[in-house]
Design an enzyme around this catalytic site. Structure first.
Site, PDB file in Angstrom:
ATOM      1  N   ASP A  33     -24.984   2.700 -17.166  1.00  0.00           N
ATOM      2  CA  ASP A  33     -23.617   3.003 -17.575  1.00  0.00           C
ATOM      3  C   ASP A  33     -23.643   4.154 -18.570  1.00  0.00           C
ATOM      4  O   ASP A  33     -24.344   4.088 -19.579  1.00  0.00           O
ATOM      5  CB  ASP A  33     -22.990   1.744 -18.193  1.00  0.00           C
ATOM      6  CG  ASP A  33     -21.620   2.006 -18.789  1.00  0.00           C
ATOM      7  OD1 ASP A  33     -20.890   2.847 -18.243  1.00  0.00           O
ATOM      8  OD2 ASP A  33     -21.289   1.372 -19.808  1.00  0.00           O
ATOM      9  N   ASP A  51     -18.905   6.569 -13.689  1.00  0.00           N
ATOM     10  CA  ASP A  51     -19.936   6.611 -14.729  1.00  0.00           C
ATOM     11  C   ASP A  51     -20.875   5.404 -14.701  1.00  0.00           C
ATOM     12  O   ASP A  51     -21.567   5.133 -15.679  1.00  0.00           O
ATOM     13  CB  ASP A  51     -19.292   6.718 -16.111  1.00  0.00           C
ATOM     14  CG  ASP A  51     -18.395   5.527 -16.442  1.00  0.00           C
ATOM     15  OD1 ASP A  51     -18.054   4.771 -15.513  1.00  0.00           O
ATOM     16  OD2 ASP A  51     -18.032   5.359 -17.621  1.00  0.00           O
ATOM     17  N   GLU A  52     -20.935   4.695 -13.579  1.00  0.00           N
ATOM     18  CA  GLU A  52     -21.812   3.533 -13.459  1.00  0.00           C
ATOM     19  C   GLU A  52     -22.465   3.514 -12.089  1.00  0.00           C
ATOM     20  O   GLU A  52     -21.885   3.974 -11.096  1.00  0.00           O
ATOM     21  CB  GLU A  52     -21.031   2.226 -13.636  1.00  0.00           C
ATOM     22  CG  GLU A  52     -20.451   1.994 -15.008  1.00  0.00           C
ATOM     23  CD  GLU A  52     -19.640   0.705 -15.040  1.00  0.00           C
ATOM     24  OE1 GLU A  52     -20.120  -0.293 -15.600  1.00  0.00           O
ATOM     25  OE2 GLU A  52     -18.531   0.713 -14.496  1.00  0.00           O
TER      26      GLU A  52
END
Length: 425
Positions: A16, A122-123
């Site tokens: 993350d 974003d992960e």
């Protein structure tokens, strides 16, 4: 879709990015980039990414660690944030830059861990066999990933490792509080670490956590694990089984490298308004614009939908409602859905100021070449009109042809046409 080999022990990870939008901005600006260090997030600038700094409108989308330490948080009104921290540097979101950076980061993760699943901008999930010659030490491999992302993009990240994807998500939350940024949970940690966490920290529950607390007296995940599965199923349906398994640290979800390529189960569009809308007519204008967008996407993939939904979020992003209505037939034209959406608005809106509106259509089915005729509508003419409408907009842009209602003060179409994902490019 990739599943598990029963003969191999797999370790699942979730990586993350920290404060992704704000980190991209800090990394891309020379006045800040030279001062930042990977091992000290206090070296980041006091920076927030938010709406429109010139008009002091919109909400905070992301904040650097120093900005968060000053009390700023995502979803906070920009005006309130600046009153709290007037020295904060405010920048407009640049969605094209964020999406390009995200694609490059996902490519980097995939190069290091071929079994990789994008989870969000974003992960990402990944999985590795352990022990193996390629991955003799999962923690060392995760640290190499962190270092690589920092070296290439100057973005910090955290990694949670666990026996399955759901546990990896929970371990990732713990990693955010760990100086090394990497946490590895095993089956032994279910009772010692997972069960001691608050029920509100149980990822994926949303409002169900409040129900578990209020109706079952479950304040921790361990309390949830002690509830018989049949009781959870009686209250939550099939979700009861999912909650029961999660509370015991169990999850059979496989890594799916093609997750983003899965067929759509529905289409929706959401907009955060520049101010609170309190007039029914203004909300109706925005709703119609969103319906046009959703229906154009339906037609682009030759699908129709039978269920339409409306969600309103009230002022300060507190409260609101989300309701749906199932229709007798499937449609993909805004005119067919609009009366039903207005019914939902009139029935469920309590008159509060509205700050965000979302419209969605699901229960999809393929669009047929045949058409249901009507005594009261020229169906063939309306279909041709929709085709021309879509062709003009595809060639000349969203604002090349639009409804007169979009020219009213409440109309958001012209402003949205300059954005990606609801934010400026």
């Amino acid at each position: 879709m990739v599943g598990r080999d029963p003969g191999v022990t797999w370790v699942y990870g979730l990586v993350d990015m920290q404060s992704f939008y704000a980190s991209v901005e800090a990394a891309s600006r020379p006045e800040f980039a030279g001062h930042r260090r990977e091992d000290d997030d206090k070296t980041d600038p006091l920076l927030i990414v938010a709406g429109d700094p010139e008009r002091r409108s919109g909400i905070v989308l992301a904040a650097t660690p120093p900005a968060k330490a000053a009390g700023l948080s995502t979803a906070m009104n920009l005006g309130e944030a600046l009153r709290m921290c007037p020295k904060a540097v405010v920048v407009k979101p640049r969605m094209r830059l964020y999406l390009e950076t995200s694609a490059r980061i996902h490519y980097t993760i995939r190069q290091m861990f071929p079994l990789h699943e994008p989870f969000s901008v974003d992960e990402a999930f990944f999985a590795l066999p352990y022990p193996s010659a390629l991955f003799p030490d999962p923690i060392a491999a995760s640290r190499r990933l962190k270092e690589t992302i920092w070296d290439l993009f100057r973005i910090r990240c955290r990694v949670g490792l666990a026996p399955n994807k759901w546990m990896a998500k929970m371990a990732n939350r713990a990693a955010k509080k760990e100086p090394s940024g990497v946490v590895w949970w095993t089956e032994k940690d279910v009772s010692s670490r997972l069960h001691s966490l608050s029920v509100y920290e149980m990822w994926g529950l949303k409002r169900r956590a409040e129900i578990l607390d209020r109706e079952f007296g479950a304040t921790t995940i361990g309390d949830v694990a002690a509830i018989p599965e049949w009781r959870l199923r009686r209250r939550f349906g099939v979700w009861g089984t999912i909650i029961h398994r999660w509370s015991h640290g169990l999850d059979d979800s496989p890594i799916d490298p093609n997750a983003f390529a899965a067929p759509n189960k529905g289409f929706s569009h959401r907009i955060t308004l520049p101010r609170d809308f309190s007039e029914r007519e203004d909300i109706a204008v925005v709703t119609l614009e969103l319906l046009d967008e959703v229906c154009a996407r339906l037609r682009s993939v030759r699908q129709k939908g039978r269920r339409v939904g409306l969600s309103l979020t009230y002022a300060r992003f507190e409260g609101g409602f989300s309701r749906t209505k199932t229709l007798g037939r499937a449609f993909n034209a805004a005119e067919d859905f609009y009366p039903h959406v207005i019914q939902l608005l009139d029935r469920w809106w309590d008159g509060s100021g509205v700050r965000a509106v979302s419209v969605g259509v699901d229960l999809l089915e393929p669009e047929s070449d045949t058409m249901q005729l009507s005594l009261f509508k020229d169906v063939a003419k309306r279909r041709r009109l929709s085709e021309v409408y879509d062709q003009v907009r595809a060639r000349f842009g969203e604002t090349s042809i639009m409804r007169a209602a979009s020219l009213l003060p409440a109309g958001q179409l012209r402003d949205r046409s300059q954005k990606i994902g609801g934010h400026f490019m």
